[in-house]
Design an enzyme around this catalytic site. Structure first.
Site, PDB file in Angstrom:
ATOM      1  N   GLN A  76       0.819  -1.220   0.000  1.00  0.00           N
ATOM      2  CA  GLN A  76       0.000   0.000   0.000  1.00  0.00           C
ATOM      3  C   GLN A  76       0.852   1.270   0.000  1.00  0.00           C
ATOM      4  OE1 GLN A  76      -3.048   0.625  -0.639  1.00  0.00           O
ATOM      5  NE2 GLN A  76      -3.565  -1.534  -0.891  1.00  0.00           N
ATOM      6  N   SER A  77       2.027   1.204  -0.564  1.00  0.00           N
ATOM      7  CA  SER A  77       2.926   2.359  -0.558  1.00  0.00           C
ATOM      8  C   SER A  77       2.422   3.500  -1.447  1.00  0.00           C
ATOM      9  CB  SER A  77       4.311   1.907  -1.044  1.00  0.00           C
ATOM     10  OG  SER A  77       5.095   3.033  -1.387  1.00  0.00           O
ATOM     11  N   ASN A  78       2.400   4.695  -0.869  1.00  0.00           N
ATOM     12  CA  ASN A  78       2.060   5.897  -1.647  1.00  0.00           C
ATOM     13  C   ASN A  78       3.201   6.264  -2.589  1.00  0.00           C
ATOM     14  OD1 ASN A  78      -0.465   6.545  -0.212  1.00  0.00           O
ATOM     15  ND2 ASN A  78       0.919   6.806   1.533  1.00  0.00           N
TER      16      ASN A  78
END
Ligand SMILES: Cc1ncc(COP(=O)(O)O)c(C=O)c1O
Length: 350
Positions: A76-78
């Site tokens: 879920q890395s931005n």
């Protein structure tokens, strides 16, 4: 004299981001005047702080003739999502190494198509899954070797570190300080403190170099959202700030200016604390602005704690740098129950 202005930069974001007064939030908290620097609105595939870093990283990759833009992060890395978007604008193929608790190696068995990962997929990135954070670096190195050896002739990989937090990426936040200082003068605001989340240190490190270079009568207070403790993160932030300063021939950062607070970390990286959940709800209900559950909400909770502790008077002003990340809300539905008054489960399949 620094050579900041001659650093190669690709214009892929929407700048300047607004600096906005938050009257309803300030009234609800009954403390100082509160301003938000809206880096959630940087424009690149739903925005966020990584866009500023990627302007410099992409320029560096292009100068090196890169064809493949490799980077790493949690599923879920931005940072990874914005990197996938940056790669498109730079004419490169994004190769993303993602750690997920349930790695799968068959093409049709993937993590839940949610939040940032959903967008990585929509952007046409190639996603490579590993089981844990420490597995990511060797996987990136392996991919880079494979692209050189087996890719079409002329293939050149460019590897971006976690969070884009190296001396090149941090330049984005040197520039943010110059931009924000201009807005503060225009709006007649002299903040006492600027609050920001600290994950891989690049944002705060760049800001510290920017303040040293361009001035600012405010303190910069970072909130650690990763394990390690305040002392270690402070050291990392100072080291990165000074690598960035050296790259552009600027003065080193005074160690006493590096303030990293770990009181809002909670149980684990990625697990929202009750105070972070309260922060998300408060900003949503007062100003209709969405914090993220991993980074900005914890830093915001720290700012609220300072206000409630009476650190500021009503004549003071403070700034919160909103670093984005709202796409992760969709992947953390199960953790948002306490503020929604109901339980939710992330959708597993579309
Ligand atoms: C929404 C958001 N805020 C803050 C940060 C922290 O920035 P940095 O890693 O530069 O410390 C990140 C990093 O991933 C992020 O995604």
């Amino acid at each position: 004299m620094s050579n900041f202005f001659s650093q190669p930069r690709e214009r892929i974001g929407t700048f300047p981001t607004p600096l906005e007064f938050m009257p309803r939030l300030a009234k609800a908290l009954g403390g100082p005047r509160i301003y938000l620097k809206r880096d959630d609105l940087t424009g690149l595939a739903l925005g966020g702080n990584k866009t500023r870093k990627l302007e410099y990283l992409l320029a560096d990759a292009k100068r090196k003739g890169a064809t493949h833009f490799i980077t790493e992060g949690g599923v879920q890395s931005n940072h990874v999502r914005q990197s996938a978007a940056a790669a498109i604008l730079g004419g490169m193929q994004a190769e993303l190494v993602l750690n997920t608790p349930a790695p799968r190696d068959t093409p049709d068995a993937v993590p839940p198509l949610q939040g940032n990962y959903l967008i990585d997929d929509l952007l046409g990135a190639n996603c490579h899954f590993v089981a844990t954070g420490p597995d990511r670096k060797p996987k990136m190195a392996e991919l880079a070797e494979r692209i050189k050896a087996e890719g079409p002739p002329g293939s050149v990989p460019y590897v971006v570190v976690s969070g884009g937090s190296d001396a090149v990426g941090a330049l984005g936040y040197v520039g943010m300080i110059l931009e924000m200082n201009g807005q503060l003068v225009e709006q007649g605001v002299s903040p006492r403190c600027v609050y920001v989340a600290n994950g891989s240190a690049g944002t705060q490190a760049g800001m510290l170099v920017g303040k040293t270079l361009f001035g600012g009568g405010y303190g910069i207070k970072g909130y650690c959202v990763v394990p390690g403790g305040a002392e270690e993160i402070t050291q990392d932030t100072l080291m990165l700030a000074n690598q960035c300063a050296a790259r552009i021939g600027a003065e080193p950062v005074d160690a006493s200016l590096v303030v990293c607070d770990d009181t809002q970390f909670g149980e684990a990286y990625g697990t929202p604390t009750p105070a972070a959940l309260e922060a998300i709800k408060l900003l949503a209900h007062t100003e209709a602005i969405l914090l993220d559950p991993v980074y900005s909400s914890k830093a915001f909770a720290g700012m609220i704690a300072d206000i409630r502790a009476g650190v500021y008077g009503s004549d003071d002003a403070i700034v919160f740098v909103h670093t984005g990340g709202a796409p992760a809300l969709f992947a953390k539905v199960d953790m948002l129950g306490p503020i929604l008054g109901k339980t939710g489960r992330p959708q597993q399949r579309l």
